[in-house]
Motif scaffolding. Structure first.
Motif, PDB file in Angstrom:
ATOM      1  N   VAL A 153       0.832  -1.205   0.000  1.00  0.00           N
ATOM      2  CA  VAL A 153       0.000   0.000   0.000  1.00  0.00           C
ATOM      3  C   VAL A 153       0.867   1.255   0.000  1.00  0.00           C
ATOM      4  CG1 VAL A 153      -1.618   1.353   1.395  1.00  0.00           C
ATOM      5  CG2 VAL A 153      -1.996  -1.100   1.071  1.00  0.00           C
ATOM      6  N   VAL A 154       1.886   1.271   0.866  1.00  0.00           N
ATOM      7  CA  VAL A 154       2.753   2.451   0.957  1.00  0.00           C
ATOM      8  C   VAL A 154       3.513   2.655  -0.345  1.00  0.00           C
ATOM      9  CG1 VAL A 154       4.722   3.472   2.162  1.00  0.00           C
ATOM     10  CG2 VAL A 154       2.951   2.273   3.469  1.00  0.00           C
ATOM     11  N   ARG A 155       4.048   1.586  -0.918  1.00  0.00           N
ATOM     12  CA  ARG A 155       4.782   1.703  -2.182  1.00  0.00           C
ATOM     13  C   ARG A 155       3.888   2.256  -3.287  1.00  0.00           C
ATOM     14  NH1 ARG A 155       9.788  -0.643  -2.272  1.00  0.00           N
ATOM     15  NH2 ARG A 155      10.264  -1.965  -0.473  1.00  0.00           N
ATOM     16  N   ARG A 156       2.656   1.820  -3.321  1.00  0.00           N
ATOM     17  CA  ARG A 156       1.741   2.320  -4.345  1.00  0.00           C
ATOM     18  C   ARG A 156       1.520   3.822  -4.179  1.00  0.00           C
ATOM     19  NH1 ARG A 156      -4.726   0.891  -5.169  1.00  0.00           N
ATOM     20  NH2 ARG A 156      -5.199   2.859  -6.237  1.00  0.00           N
ATOM     21  N   LEU A 157       1.238   4.257  -2.962  1.00  0.00           N
ATOM     22  CA  LEU A 157       0.983   5.678  -2.720  1.00  0.00           C
ATOM     23  C   LEU A 157       2.215   6.526  -3.037  1.00  0.00           C
ATOM     24  CD1 LEU A 157      -1.039   5.322   0.598  1.00  0.00           C
ATOM     25  CD2 LEU A 157      -1.934   6.245  -1.550  1.00  0.00           C
ATOM     26  N   VAL A 158       3.383   6.062  -2.599  1.00  0.00           N
ATOM     27  CA  VAL A 158       4.624   6.795  -2.856  1.00  0.00           C
ATOM     28  C   VAL A 158       4.891   6.898  -4.347  1.00  0.00           C
ATOM     29  CG1 VAL A 158       7.138   6.714  -2.570  1.00  0.00           C
ATOM     30  CG2 VAL A 158       5.649   6.279  -0.609  1.00  0.00           C
ATOM     31  N   SER A 159       4.645   5.816  -5.091  1.00  0.00           N
ATOM     32  CA  SER A 159       4.881   5.828  -6.535  1.00  0.00           C
ATOM     33  C   SER A 159       3.957   6.808  -7.252  1.00  0.00           C
ATOM     34  CB  SER A 159       4.679   4.420  -7.111  1.00  0.00           C
ATOM     35  OG  SER A 159       3.308   4.047  -7.101  1.00  0.00           O
TER      36      SER A 159
END
Length: 308
Positions: A153-159
């Motif tokens: 989830v965090v990687r998606r938002l950061v990307s």
């Protein structure tokens, strides 16, 4: 010691074939605690909207995700919810309007976060604030599994260009309706999850804030003030204390992006992400900040200054 507790202790010590008996005892304790706490699908009035709309500057968009702690379960006014407090506090600190959307859901687990993000894909936030983990513990989701999902989830938002601030799983050992020995088990599991959440968040490029037992002493000594009517979820004062450690992390994350450089702490303050996670679990209110983007192996530990 009550007879049920003596049986539980003997079961635990016996091991082997008696382990299933102890597990059954814990399940019984959990059911009794859940009955004492109670649940509801009700949620406070919506806190969504713009705060500080008379302030200068570009509007900051904040997306709030997570479970009942992010919802503000138990309060009856929109302005008493964590989302509204974040909106008001961040507008004051950043001197800019803050538009808040809260998509958190009572009872949500980490696996529910993606669906919360997808509710309105056209609304692009500047920062996402996530508070999740309690229901993963109570539903016996393995900490490693939960942390892995949070990392995605965090990687998606950061990307997608969104800053991410995660309040890690609070210490469930402070919840009085949970009887012993279940409360001790809940404490161990919630601390284990918080440590793994910290590593997952920081390695994915987000910023974590340890909730831990930050409110534990207050909950223990002033539980009538800090807990809500169900004695499980925080009261308005409890939510305000939770928000008080999130606001500095949110504002610092936004300012870091504005200055377009990584955290400028001295190199000697950098530690491995695993060591930073261990420190944060033992020091509630601590921020753990990645030294680089996603995949970094080092982090800065920003300890909260205690009021004297």
């Amino acid at each position: 010691m009550p007879r049920s507790r003596r049986i539980a202790a003997a079961t635990l010590i016996g091991g082997g074939a008696t382990v299933s008996g102890f597990y059954g005892f814990l399940v019984g304790e959990a059911l009794l605690a859940r009955r004492a706490i109670g649940t509801t699908d009700e949620r406070p009035p919506s806190p969504d909207g713009v705060y500080g709309d008379d302030l200068p500057g570009r509007t900051i968009r904040v997306l709030v995700l997570g479970d009942s702690a992010a919802v503000g379960y138990g309060v009856t006014r929109a302005d008493a919810t964590p989302s509204a407090m974040i909106g008001v506090g961040l507008a004051h600190v950043m001197d800019a309007p803050v538009e808040v959307q809260c998509r958190a859901v009572v009872g949500a687990q980490t696996t529910d976060l993606t669906a919360q993000i997808d509710l309105d894909p056209d609304w692009q936030p500047d920062v996402a604030v996530i508070v999740v983990g309690t229901n993963d513990v109570t539903h016996r989701v393995a900490p490693r599994t939960s942390a892995r999902e949070l990392s995605r989830v965090v990687r998606r938002l950061v990307s997608e260009g969104c800053d991410v601030v995660v309040g890690t799983c609070p210490d469930l050992g402070t919840v009085q309706p949970i009887p012993q020995p279940l409360r001790t088990v809940a404490r161990q599991l919630s601390r284990s999850l918080a440590r793994k959440q910290t590593i997952a968040v920081v390695e994915a490029g987000g910023r974590s804030v340890s909730l831990g037992d930050l409110l534990g002493t207050l909950f223990t000594e002033k539980r009538d003030l800090m807990f809500g009517a169900d004695h499980f979820h925080p009261s308005e004062t409890g939510y305000a204390n939770l928000v008080s450690v999130l606001i500095p992390a949110i504002s610092a994350s936004l300012r870091q992006k504005r200055t377009a450089h990584a955290y400028a702490g001295p190199t000697r303050d950098l530690v491995s992400v695993a060591d930073a996670a261990a420190v944060s679990v033992d020091n509630p209110g601590t921020q753990v900040v990645p030294d680089a983007g996603p995949g970094g192996r080092f982090a800065s530990v920003l300890r909260r200054r205690r009021a004297s």
